[in-house]
Design an enzyme around this catalytic site. Structure first.
Site, mmCIF file in Angstrom:
data_model
loop_
_atom_site.group_PDB
_atom_site.id
_atom_site.type_symbol
_atom_site.label_atom_id
_atom_site.label_comp_id
_atom_site.label_asym_id
_atom_site.label_seq_id
_atom_site.Cartn_x
_atom_site.Cartn_y
_atom_site.Cartn_z
ATOM 1 N N CYS A 114 6.104 -8.316 -9.908
ATOM 2 C CA CYS A 114 6.746 -9.270 -8.986
ATOM 3 C C CYS A 114 7.112 -10.592 -9.657
ATOM 4 O O CYS A 114 7.926 -11.350 -9.132
ATOM 5 C CB CYS A 114 5.854 -9.532 -7.782
ATOM 6 S SG CYS A 114 5.573 -8.052 -6.812
ATOM 7 N N HIS A 251 8.491 -16.020 -4.371
ATOM 8 C CA HIS A 251 8.443 -14.558 -4.277
ATOM 9 C C HIS A 251 8.019 -14.213 -2.848
ATOM 10 O O HIS A 251 7.113 -14.828 -2.290
ATOM 11 C CB HIS A 251 7.432 -14.008 -5.290
ATOM 12 C CG HIS A 251 7.120 -12.560 -5.066
ATOM 13 N ND1 HIS A 251 8.115 -11.639 -4.898
ATOM 14 C CD2 HIS A 251 5.941 -11.886 -4.972
ATOM 15 C CE1 HIS A 251 7.559 -10.447 -4.702
ATOM 16 N NE2 HIS A 251 6.240 -10.575 -4.748
ATOM 17 N N ASN A 281 8.652 -6.991 0.604
ATOM 18 C CA ASN A 281 8.410 -7.395 -0.786
ATOM 19 C C ASN A 281 9.263 -6.524 -1.706
ATOM 20 O O ASN A 281 8.993 -5.333 -1.866
ATOM 21 C CB ASN A 281 6.910 -7.220 -1.095
ATOM 22 C CG ASN A 281 6.549 -7.621 -2.507
ATOM 23 O OD1 ASN A 281 7.414 -7.830 -3.350
ATOM 24 N ND2 ASN A 281 5.260 -7.724 -2.760
HETATM 25 N N1 ACO Z 1 -1.595 -0.939 9.899
HETATM 26 C C1 ACO Z 1 -2.680 -1.142 10.673
HETATM 27 N N2 ACO Z 1 -3.888 -1.468 10.175
HETATM 28 C C2 ACO Z 1 -3.992 -1.572 8.839
HETATM 29 C C3 ACO Z 1 -2.905 -1.357 7.987
HETATM 30 C C4 ACO Z 1 -1.663 -1.022 8.560
HETATM 31 N N3 ACO Z 1 -0.565 -0.817 7.827
HETATM 32 N N4 ACO Z 1 -3.320 -1.533 6.728
HETATM 33 C C5 ACO Z 1 -4.616 -1.854 6.764
HETATM 34 N N5 ACO Z 1 -5.039 -1.879 8.053
HETATM 35 C C6 ACO Z 1 -6.370 -2.205 8.543
HETATM 36 C C7 ACO Z 1 -7.418 -1.944 7.497
HETATM 37 O O1 ACO Z 1 -7.829 -0.602 7.526
HETATM 38 C C8 ACO Z 1 -8.518 -2.889 7.916
HETATM 39 O O2 ACO Z 1 -9.207 -2.309 8.999
HETATM 40 P P1 ACO Z 1 -10.832 -2.439 9.109
HETATM 41 O O3 ACO Z 1 -11.075 -3.910 9.216
HETATM 42 O O4 ACO Z 1 -11.138 -1.659 10.332
HETATM 43 O O5 ACO Z 1 -11.351 -1.865 7.835
HETATM 44 C C9 ACO Z 1 -7.760 -4.095 8.482
HETATM 45 O O6 ACO Z 1 -6.445 -3.624 8.784
HETATM 46 C C10 ACO Z 1 -7.694 -5.274 7.537
HETATM 47 O O7 ACO Z 1 -7.253 -4.825 6.247
HETATM 48 P P2 ACO Z 1 -7.103 -5.815 5.037
HETATM 49 O O8 ACO Z 1 -6.567 -5.075 3.851
HETATM 50 O O9 ACO Z 1 -8.364 -6.574 4.845
HETATM 51 O O10 ACO Z 1 -5.962 -6.800 5.594
HETATM 52 P P3 ACO Z 1 -5.486 -8.213 5.069
HETATM 53 O O11 ACO Z 1 -5.616 -9.212 6.141
HETATM 54 O O12 ACO Z 1 -6.044 -8.565 3.731
HETATM 55 O O13 ACO Z 1 -3.903 -7.986 4.880
HETATM 56 C C11 ACO Z 1 -2.314 -7.547 3.084
HETATM 57 C C12 ACO Z 1 -3.458 -7.006 3.972
HETATM 58 C C13 ACO Z 1 -1.112 -7.808 3.965
HETATM 59 C C14 ACO Z 1 -2.010 -6.508 2.030
HETATM 60 C C15 ACO Z 1 -2.741 -8.877 2.405
HETATM 61 O O14 ACO Z 1 -4.011 -8.731 1.840
HETATM 62 C C16 ACO Z 1 -1.770 -9.323 1.324
HETATM 63 O O15 ACO Z 1 -0.649 -9.692 1.588
HETATM 64 N N6 ACO Z 1 -2.211 -9.367 0.041
HETATM 65 C C17 ACO Z 1 -1.399 -9.862 -1.065
HETATM 66 C C18 ACO Z 1 -0.255 -8.977 -1.413
HETATM 67 C C19 ACO Z 1 0.516 -9.574 -2.595
HETATM 68 O O16 ACO Z 1 0.827 -10.736 -2.596
HETATM 69 N N7 ACO Z 1 0.782 -8.810 -3.623
HETATM 70 C C20 ACO Z 1 1.356 -9.405 -4.827
HETATM 71 C C21 ACO Z 1 2.651 -8.941 -5.147
HETATM 72 S S1 ACO Z 1 2.836 -7.212 -5.086
HETATM 73 C C22 ACO Z 1 3.263 -6.668 -6.674
HETATM 74 O O17 ACO Z 1 3.108 -7.314 -7.662
HETATM 75 C C23 ACO Z 1 3.776 -5.249 -6.790
#
Ligand code: ACO
Length: 324
Positions: A114, A251, A281
């Site tokens: 990214c 980004h 993304n």
């Molecule tokens: N739909 C419904 N529920 C979901 C989904 C979904 N698609 N995905 C996960 N959940 C659930 C999980 O199972 C979990 O449930 P539980 O609490 O019962 O176990 C709950 O939602 C919370 O999951 P988390 O992964 O902890 O959610 P979080 O609030 O951290 O959000 C996210 C996830 C959006 C991925 C966030 O962490 C994020 O944006 N991280 C950074 C991403 C990023 O910037 N990446 C860098 C660039 S990417 C690259 O370089 C290729």
């Protein structure tokens, strides 16, 4: 006077097919509410099955060439940031070169996930400053849909496809308020964190490209800290205050990360170009796509000071400050 890189033009391309969160609800155990609340994404574009990264890169490049009103033959460099090349080799850059009809030139891909576009911009800027290239096409292009794991709902709902381009040109640098072009780029990587975000395959391991694996919560924590650091480094290196920045072009991984970075800069969200809701993304394509949208919507104007920042797999991160 030293040579600097000015931004001649921008261009972008999004595939025709739009996939909404409601569409994903039909194939993944998820909801529009969860995706939007956690990431800010409502929809993304997916390339057609036979549409490749170089096809999208080419279309973005053609738009940028049109905007600059220059011929492809006048380019002497093509640098493409991508993690999803059509093939392991040749590079997407050489495919774009051939499709545009650019004569023998420098052409290669850069891989920093990214952060790829910021890395590619930095490479192009340094080639120009060194006097080795005069007019460089820099592209970020991705077919992220090709490396999604549809069994992993935590990642497959976050990504989209697309391409963005920017043409840089060597000019004699000016100082003070007349200063334009790329002011600075700051690049970083910490390979110790590589296991937070990777694909579970590759040519030398599984022989397949693999699929995205991400520890989202961990990546999130680092993203806010690293991007704020890269942004501060850009401001400090140029003796510019956050208040002087006209536009932040981050980004587009997650609206919450963008808001946190803007808050650290004390910058109102109205001065941030946001595309995450509509694009998802798009990895290395996200900054040039957002930049081009800012320009074409009339928000980013000539003379505006624009700050770009990104973070991605590696972990890599970086920033670039430019006067458009
Ligand atoms: N739909 C419904 N529920 C979901 C989904 C979904 N698609 N995905 C996960 N959940 C659930 C999980 O199972 C979990 O449930 P539980 O609490 O019962 O176990 C709950 O939602 C919370 O999951 P988390 O992964 O902890 O959610 P979080 O609030 O951290 O959000 C996210 C996830 C959006 C991925 C966030 O962490 C994020 O944006 N991280 C950074 C991403 C990023 O910037 N990446 C860098 C660039 S990417 C690259 O370089 C290729």
């Amino acid at each position: 006077m030293p040579v600097i890189s000015t931004i001649l033009s921008t261009g972008s391309y999004l595939p025709e097919r739009i996939v909404t969160n409601a569409d994903l609800e039909k194939i993944v155990d998820t909801t529009d509410e969860w995706i939007h609340q956690r990431s800010g994404i409502r929809e993304r574009h997916f390339a057609a099955e036979n549409e490749t990264t170089s096809d999208m890169a080419l279309k973005a490049a053609q738009k940028a060439l049109e905007s600059a009103n220059i011929s492809a033959e006048s380019l002497d460099g093509i640098i493409v940031a991508t993690t999803t090349p059509d093939q392991t080799f040749p590079s997407v850059a050489t495919k774009v070169q051939a499709a545009l009809g650019v004569p023998i030139c420098v052409a290669f891909d850069v891989q920093a996930v990214c952060t790829g576009f910021v890395y590619a911009l930095s490479v192009a800027d340094n080639f120009i400053k060194a006097g080795q290239l005069k007019r460089v096409l820099v592209i970020g292009a991705e077919k992220m849909s090709s490396i999604l794991n549809w069994e992993d709902r935590t990642t497959c709902v976050l990504f989209g496809d697309g391409a963005g381009a920017m043409i840089l040109e060597a000019k004699e640098g000016k100082s003070g308020s007349e200063r334009t072009g790329i002011f600075s780029t700051h690049l970083y990587a910490d390979g110790k964190l590589r296991d937070l975000l990777y694909t579970d395959g590759g040519p030398a391991t599984t022989g397949q490209s693999g699929h995205i694996v991400m520890q989202g919560r961990e990546v999130f924590k680092y993203a806010v800290t690293f991007m704020a650091g890269a942004v501060n480094d850009a401001l400090a290196a140029n003796n510019v205050s956050a208040q002087e920045i006209d536009w932040l072009v981050p980004h587009q991984a997650n609206i919450r990360i963008i808001e946190a970075t803007a808050k650290k800069l004390d910058m109102p969200i109205e001065r941030v170009i946001l595309t995450v809701e509509k694009h998802g993304n798009t990895s290395a394509a996200s900054i040039p796509l957002a930049f081009d949208e800012g320009v074409r919507s009339g928000r980013i104007k000539r003379g505006n000071l624009v700050l770009m920042e990104a973070m991605g797999g590696g972990i890599t991160w970086g920033s670039a400050l430019a006067r458009f």
